[in-house]
Design an enzyme around this catalytic site. Structure first.
Site, PDB file in Angstrom:
ATOM      1  N   SER A  52       0.810  -1.221   0.000  1.00  9.28           N
ATOM      2  CA  SER A  52       0.000   0.000   0.000  1.00  9.28           C
ATOM      3  C   SER A  52       0.845   1.275   0.000  1.00  9.28           C
ATOM      4  O   SER A  52       0.313   2.368  -0.206  1.00  9.28           O
ATOM      5  CB  SER A  52      -0.919   0.014   1.228  1.00  9.28           C
ATOM      6  N   HIS A 107     -13.835   0.742  14.697  1.00 10.33           N
ATOM      7  CA  HIS A 107     -14.598  -0.429  15.136  1.00 10.33           C
ATOM      8  C   HIS A 107     -14.112  -0.772  16.535  1.00 10.33           C
ATOM      9  O   HIS A 107     -12.916  -0.710  16.820  1.00 10.33           O
ATOM     10  CB  HIS A 107     -14.352  -1.596  14.173  1.00 10.33           C
TER      11      HIS A 107
END
Length: 347
Positions: A52, A107
């Site tokens: 990434s 989360h």
């Protein structure tokens, strides 16, 4: 319940902080780019050699190793996959964390199930968009936003002018959330309802229903192509109507025949036994058993690509007939490929 919108959040608060985003997956790329476009000082923290790294750099983002990105950060949003967060936190984040830095999550999994335990001096907050990261980014670019949740697990800020909640709302605004509305919840409520919704309805329930419907039609002698369109392709058309105005709005739009069939046959598919199964799923989540099962499976992976259970299910899904016929049919629909939400080369 109060819903917070743009006028309820001061974006200048997050603009005055150095923000590090850990991870550049679905949520990571969305948060990083949205915050950058909102004028926030953002750094992306990745491991050296990460696939990434180039994607984030090409997007114009400042990219550093996790350790380097943490040392001066005022707020660290941890968006690595749930199964990696504890290891990254213990090895790379905690030793380099400023005593008063704010830890943020999208989360509550690792905080609620006590896989990550922060120091008392570090505030712990949540800003959780209620949608996949690719939708969070695409909606932001169109001038909209994805409804989001905020939660405060621990507020250790010693500041008379703003609280951890104010910071969470400011971050949500920079990410586009206050354009759609932000609700305040708890780490417990977000974690348990999110896992339940994914397993019983949005992912597990829906995909199982689609595959079962497809198999029923094909086994009865109907063409796979017809079964695909009826059981998979049209789900978006129906859910778009539901999202726009609720179930009654969808009923208004469809034919009387379809609406009658909804009332007649829906309860035959989703029965009292289904609700019993759903309650067992919820119990498994609330007890922490699901979290442990998931992490135990992940620990059996040598390359971080999922444990044996996950890999076997991925493979069976790829080989399911609905995937094969769907791939062929979608290849003919050029409009589906014109503006992809998911582009693996970029995000």
């Amino acid at each position: 319940m109060k819903i917070y919108y743009d006028d309820d959040a001061n974006i200048e608060l997050i603009k005055n902080l150095k923000v590090t985003i850990i991870g550049y997956g679905s949520q990571g790329h969305a948060h990083a780019n949205n915050l950058k476009d909102s004028g926030v000082d953002v750094t992306v923290g990745l491991r050296e050699g990460s696939s990434s790294w180039g994607k984030a750099s090409e997007a114009g983002l400042n990219v550093k190793t996790v350790e380097e990105s943490i040392s001066n950060a005022d707020l660290i949003m941890i968006l690595a996959p749930d199964e990696f967060q504890k290891g990254i936190f213990e090895k790379n984040i905690r030793p380099n964390l400023k005593p008063d830095a704010i830890l943020a999550f999208a989360h509550g999994f690792n905080i609620h199930f006590k896989k990550i335990i922060a120091e008392e001096t570090n505030s712990v907050i949540m800003i959780a968009p209620k949608g996949p990261g690719h939708t969070v980014r695409s909606t932001y670019l169109k001038g909209g936003g994805v409804p989001s949740l905020i939660a405060i697990y621990h507020d250790s800020l010693d500041n008379e002018d703003y609280s951890a909640k104010d910071i969470a709302l400011s971050y949500a605004k920079a990410n586009g959330g206050t354009r759609a509305g932000v609700l305040e919840t708890s780490f417990k409520e977000e974690t348990e309802t999110d896992l339940f919704g994914e397993q019983a309805v949005l992912c597990g329930g829906m995909t199982a229903l689609i595959k079962a419907g497809f198999e029923t039609l094909v086994e009865a002698g109907y063409s796979p192509e017809m079964a695909y369109f009826e059981c998979l392709h049209e789900t978006k058309l129906i859910t778009d109507l539901i999202q726009e105005g609720g179930i009654a709005n969808m009923h208004y739009s469809i034919s009387n025949t379809a609406e009658y069939g909804d009332y007649l046959s829906g309860p035959k598919v989703i029965t009292d036994d289904t609700k019993v199964a759903m309650k067992k799923i919820l119990d498994n989540i609330q007890s922490g058993n699901f979290a442990d099962e998931f992490l135990d499976d992940c620990r059996q992976s040598n390359d971080g690509s999922g444990g044996p259970f996950m890999k076997s299910k991925r493979e069976s899904t790829k080989n399911h007939p609905i995937e094969k016929v769907g791939k062929e049919l979608r290849s003919k629909m050029k409009f589906l490929n014109s503006e992809k939400l998911v582009d693996k080369e970029k995000n």
